[in-house]
Write a protein that holds these residues in place. Structure first.
Motif, PDB file in Angstrom:
ATOM      1  N   PHE A  30      -6.729 -40.138 -31.397  1.00  0.00           N
ATOM      2  CA  PHE A  30      -5.677 -39.199 -31.045  1.00  0.00           C
ATOM      3  C   PHE A  30      -4.609 -39.890 -30.204  1.00  0.00           C
ATOM      4  O   PHE A  30      -4.846 -40.920 -29.592  1.00  0.00           O
ATOM      5  N   ASN A  31      -3.457 -39.280 -30.144  1.00  0.00           N
ATOM      6  CA  ASN A  31      -2.330 -39.764 -29.349  1.00  0.00           C
ATOM      7  C   ASN A  31      -2.713 -39.839 -27.871  1.00  0.00           C
ATOM      8  O   ASN A  31      -3.497 -39.032 -27.399  1.00  0.00           O
ATOM      9  N   LEU A  32      -2.183 -40.827 -27.167  1.00  0.00           N
ATOM     10  CA  LEU A  32      -2.427 -40.990 -25.739  1.00  0.00           C
ATOM     11  C   LEU A  32      -1.102 -40.919 -24.982  1.00  0.00           C
ATOM     12  O   LEU A  32      -0.204 -41.723 -25.228  1.00  0.00           O
ATOM     13  N   ASP A  33      -0.981 -39.944 -24.104  1.00  0.00           N
ATOM     14  CA  ASP A  33       0.191 -39.797 -23.251  1.00  0.00           C
ATOM     15  C   ASP A  33      -0.189 -40.345 -21.872  1.00  0.00           C
ATOM     16  O   ASP A  33      -0.829 -39.660 -21.072  1.00  0.00           O
ATOM     17  N   LYS A  34       0.181 -41.602 -21.604  1.00  0.00           N
ATOM     18  CA  LYS A  34      -0.218 -42.260 -20.351  1.00  0.00           C
ATOM     19  C   LYS A  34       0.361 -41.576 -19.123  1.00  0.00           C
ATOM     20  O   LYS A  34      -0.289 -41.526 -18.080  1.00  0.00           O
ATOM     21  N   VAL A  35       1.568 -41.030 -19.228  1.00  0.00           N
ATOM     22  CA  VAL A  35       2.179 -40.341 -18.086  1.00  0.00           C
ATOM     23  C   VAL A  35       1.371 -39.085 -17.755  1.00  0.00           C
ATOM     24  O   VAL A  35       1.040 -38.834 -16.597  1.00  0.00           O
ATOM     25  N   LYS A  36       1.033 -38.313 -18.769  1.00  0.00           N
ATOM     26  CA  LYS A  36       0.249 -37.097 -18.555  1.00  0.00           C
ATOM     27  C   LYS A  36      -1.116 -37.420 -17.950  1.00  0.00           C
ATOM     28  O   LYS A  36      -1.560 -36.780 -17.005  1.00  0.00           O
ATOM     29  N   LEU A  37      -1.764 -38.441 -18.497  1.00  0.00           N
ATOM     30  CA  LEU A  37      -3.087 -38.814 -18.013  1.00  0.00           C
ATOM     31  C   LEU A  37      -3.029 -39.360 -16.585  1.00  0.00           C
ATOM     32  O   LEU A  37      -3.872 -39.036 -15.757  1.00  0.00           O
ATOM     33  N   THR A  38      -2.027 -40.165 -16.291  1.00  0.00           N
ATOM     34  CA  THR A  38      -1.863 -40.698 -14.939  1.00  0.00           C
ATOM     35  C   THR A  38      -1.657 -39.567 -13.933  1.00  0.00           C
ATOM     36  O   THR A  38      -2.236 -39.580 -12.848  1.00  0.00           O
ATOM     37  N   THR A  39      -0.846 -38.577 -14.303  1.00  0.00           N
ATOM     38  CA  THR A  39      -0.622 -37.416 -13.436  1.00  0.00           C
ATOM     39  C   THR A  39      -1.934 -36.687 -13.172  1.00  0.00           C
ATOM     40  O   THR A  39      -2.242 -36.321 -12.035  1.00  0.00           O
ATOM     41  N   LEU A  40      -2.726 -36.506 -14.212  1.00  0.00           N
ATOM     42  CA  LEU A  40      -4.018 -35.838 -14.066  1.00  0.00           C
ATOM     43  C   LEU A  40      -4.961 -36.652 -13.182  1.00  0.00           C
ATOM     44  O   LEU A  40      -5.636 -36.102 -12.314  1.00  0.00           O
ATOM     45  N   PHE A  41      -4.986 -37.973 -13.387  1.00  0.00           N
ATOM     46  CA  PHE A  41      -5.808 -38.839 -12.544  1.00  0.00           C
ATOM     47  C   PHE A  41      -5.399 -38.718 -11.079  1.00  0.00           C
ATOM     48  O   PHE A  41      -6.229 -38.588 -10.195  1.00  0.00           O
ATOM     49  N   LYS A  42      -4.107 -38.774 -10.838  1.00  0.00           N
ATOM     50  CA  LYS A  42      -3.615 -38.810  -9.460  1.00  0.00           C
ATOM     51  C   LYS A  42      -3.834 -37.492  -8.724  1.00  0.00           C
ATOM     52  O   LYS A  42      -3.863 -37.476  -7.495  1.00  0.00           O
ATOM     53  N   GLN A  43      -4.031 -36.393  -9.443  1.00  0.00           N
ATOM     54  CA  GLN A  43      -4.363 -35.126  -8.792  1.00  0.00           C
ATOM     55  C   GLN A  43      -5.662 -35.255  -8.007  1.00  0.00           C
ATOM     56  O   GLN A  43      -5.844 -34.611  -6.982  1.00  0.00           O
ATOM     57  N   SER A  44      -6.557 -36.091  -8.491  1.00  0.00           N
ATOM     58  CA  SER A  44      -7.863 -36.233  -7.840  1.00  0.00           C
ATOM     59  C   SER A  44      -7.796 -37.036  -6.546  1.00  0.00           C
ATOM     60  O   SER A  44      -8.770 -37.095  -5.804  1.00  0.00           O
ATOM     61  N   LEU A  45      -6.668 -37.663  -6.259  1.00  0.00           N
ATOM     62  CA  LEU A  45      -6.530 -38.434  -5.020  1.00  0.00           C
ATOM     63  C   LEU A  45      -6.499 -37.533  -3.793  1.00  0.00           C
ATOM     64  O   LEU A  45      -6.888 -37.949  -2.716  1.00  0.00           O
ATOM     65  N   ASN A  46      -6.040 -36.316  -3.963  1.00  0.00           N
ATOM     66  CA  ASN A  46      -5.998 -35.345  -2.877  1.00  0.00           C
ATOM     67  C   ASN A  46      -7.395 -34.753  -2.731  1.00  0.00           C
ATOM     68  O   ASN A  46      -7.901 -34.106  -3.649  1.00  0.00           O
ATOM     69  N   GLU A  47      -8.009 -34.928  -1.590  1.00  0.00           N
ATOM     70  CA  GLU A  47      -9.389 -34.456  -1.378  1.00  0.00           C
ATOM     71  C   GLU A  47      -9.520 -32.941  -1.517  1.00  0.00           C
ATOM     72  O   GLU A  47     -10.602 -32.438  -1.776  1.00  0.00           O
ATOM     73  N   ASP A  48      -8.426 -32.207  -1.341  1.00  0.00           N
ATOM     74  CA  ASP A  48      -8.463 -30.751  -1.468  1.00  0.00           C
ATOM     75  C   ASP A  48      -8.211 -30.274  -2.895  1.00  0.00           C
ATOM     76  O   ASP A  48      -8.260 -29.080  -3.177  1.00  0.00           O
ATOM     77  N   SER A  49      -7.948 -31.197  -3.792  1.00  0.00           N
ATOM     78  CA  SER A  49      -7.658 -30.841  -5.181  1.00  0.00           C
ATOM     79  C   SER A  49      -8.922 -30.351  -5.886  1.00  0.00           C
ATOM     80  O   SER A  49     -10.015 -30.861  -5.635  1.00  0.00           O
ATOM     81  N   PRO A  50      -8.782 -29.389  -6.780  1.00  0.00           N
ATOM     82  CA  PRO A  50      -9.937 -28.955  -7.569  1.00  0.00           C
ATOM     83  C   PRO A  50     -10.309 -29.966  -8.660  1.00  0.00           C
ATOM     84  O   PRO A  50     -11.338 -29.838  -9.306  1.00  0.00           O
ATOM     85  N   THR A  51      -9.470 -30.974  -8.841  1.00  0.00           N
ATOM     86  CA  THR A  51      -9.726 -32.023  -9.827  1.00  0.00           C
ATOM     87  C   THR A  51     -10.409 -33.196  -9.145  1.00  0.00           C
ATOM     88  O   THR A  51      -9.986 -33.629  -8.083  1.00  0.00           O
ATOM     89  N   HIS A  52     -11.464 -33.697  -9.756  1.00  0.00           N
ATOM     90  CA  HIS A  52     -12.236 -34.800  -9.183  1.00  0.00           C
ATOM     91  C   HIS A  52     -12.430 -35.884 -10.233  1.00  0.00           C
ATOM     92  O   HIS A  52     -12.623 -35.598 -11.406  1.00  0.00           O
ATOM     93  N   LEU A  53     -12.385 -37.126  -9.802  1.00  0.00           N
ATOM     94  CA  LEU A  53     -12.604 -38.261 -10.694  1.00  0.00           C
ATOM     95  C   LEU A  53     -13.512 -39.250  -9.988  1.00  0.00           C
ATOM     96  O   LEU A  53     -13.178 -39.788  -8.941  1.00  0.00           O
TER      97      LEU A  53
END
Length: 108
Positions: A30-53
């Motif tokens: 499938f297509n890979l949108d690196k900007v979208k994925l990077t944004t999603l990854f970086k959400q996990s940098l905030n300890e209060d984010s509901p996203t975790h990596l």
């Protein structure tokens, strides 16, 4: 081989994204949108984010061998809170150790 788990760091973005994330997943065709994925990854940098990596690494080398990307949020059919995965990837040559790697990821 012993493994450990650690949180994703900003400097992991290029190595995880560029080297093997997409090509080692079931979505490699499938297509890979690196900007979208990077944004999603970086959400996990905030300890209060509901996203975790979480990254699984070899203890001796620190080399990343897998990751678990998930989030905590309300279930789609109610107000209960649940943890869900967005992606779980383990490098092919380490998949024989998947049970051990996943166990430490989920217990982290």
């Amino acid at each position: 081989m012993p493994y450990q788990v650690r949180r994703f760091k900003d400097e992991d973005t290029k190595s995880v994204l560029a080297k093997w994330l997409h090509k080692n997943s079931r979505y490699k065709d499938f297509n890979l949108d690196k900007v979208k994925l990077t944004t999603l990854f970086k959400q996990s940098l905030n300890e209060d984010s509901p996203t975790h990596l979480l990254l699984a690494t070899q203890k001796q080398t620190g080399k990343v061998v897998g990751y678990l990307h998930g989030y905590v949020g309300k279930m789609y059919f109610g107000e209960d809170i649940a943890a869900n995965d967005l992606a779980i990837v383990i490098l092919p040559k380490h998949r024989k150790e998947a049970k051990q790697i996943l166990k430490i990821m989920f217990l982290k």
